[in-house]
Design an enzyme around this catalytic site. Structure first.
Site: not given
Length: 244
Positions: A69-71, A73, A177
């Protein structure tokens, strides 16, 4: 840094990744990573999973990491403890049988309380860091499907905000997103996809939380794991008057 463990057995860990921590190295920076911190606590996962080859030689080691998962998130992420478990989880992700649910705050009020965003994703023409589900996206357009449900809404000053449950059926980079931006409702405080919009509700990072995940163990048993909301989500929900 201590990483909260949400679930653990002999095969798998489910951890609650804090916002701001990158999942694994990218071959350029030397900052702490979730993969590195877990390897310190669980040295036996060394060699579990796959590496990523670098174009200039060498590899990125991401032992145990099955997905990312994104930084910015926060939330639940699965880590395999054995190679057999890694292959089992990888096959479920590829078959799209693992169910993931996110919570997020989006700008504006959506016209429909429930909907499915079915828009292929390609590269953005304006920024190499970005992806796009809008007209003019370049490169290979890959299937991407996201379901959303409005859980609440409110206003902060002049900004209307919707609180959403979001479930991606596919696993494209930045998918949630990109899809919310494509329908005109970017995520609150998303500096990449809505850089001109002010942050709201006290957020200092993209307002996205990986809330739950469902998967099957090697024995076929189903597991459902939820990640408690971080403090900034609790503050935002309270400001909008929405129960946690």
């Amino acid at each position: 840094m201590q990483i909260p463990i949400l679930y653990e057995d002999d095969e798998v860990l489910a951890v609650n990744k804090p916002a701001g921590l990158v999942v694994h190295a990218d071959g350029r920076t030397t900052e702490p990573t979730l993969a590195g911190l877990l390897l310190e606590k669980y040295p036996s996962i060394h060699g579990v999973g796959e590496t990523i080859p670098l174009t200039k030689g060498g590899v990125i080691e991401k032992w145990g990491i099955v997905h990312r998962i994104d930084r910015e998130t926060s939330g639940v992420l699965l880590v395999a403890k054995t190679q057999e478990s890694f292959l089992n989880l990888k096959s479920q992700f590829q078959a799209r049988t693992i169910k993931k649910s996110y919570r997020t705050f989006a700008q504006g009020f959506l016209k429909e309380e429930h909907g499915i965003i079915d828009k292929p994703i390609g590269r953005s023409t304006s920024d190499f860091r970005k992806w796009s589900a809008e007209y003019g996206a370049r490169g290979e357009l890959r299937e991407a499907v996201t379901e959303y449900q409005v859980l609440g809404k409110g206003e902060v000053g002049a900004m209307k905000i919707s609180y959403l449950e979001v479930s991606p059926y596919t696993g494209r980079t930045h998918q949630i997103r990109v899809h919310l931006k494509a329908i005109g409702h970017p995520i609150v405080c998303d500096s990449l996809y809505a850089p001109k919009s002010p942050c709201a509700l006290g957020f200092e990072r993209t307002a996205l939380h990986a809330f739950s995940i469902e998967f099957k163990g090697l024995d076929g048993a189903c597991h459902h794991v939820e990640a408690p909301f971080p403090e900034d989500f609790g503050v935002a929900l309270a400001e909008l008057g929405i129960p946690c």
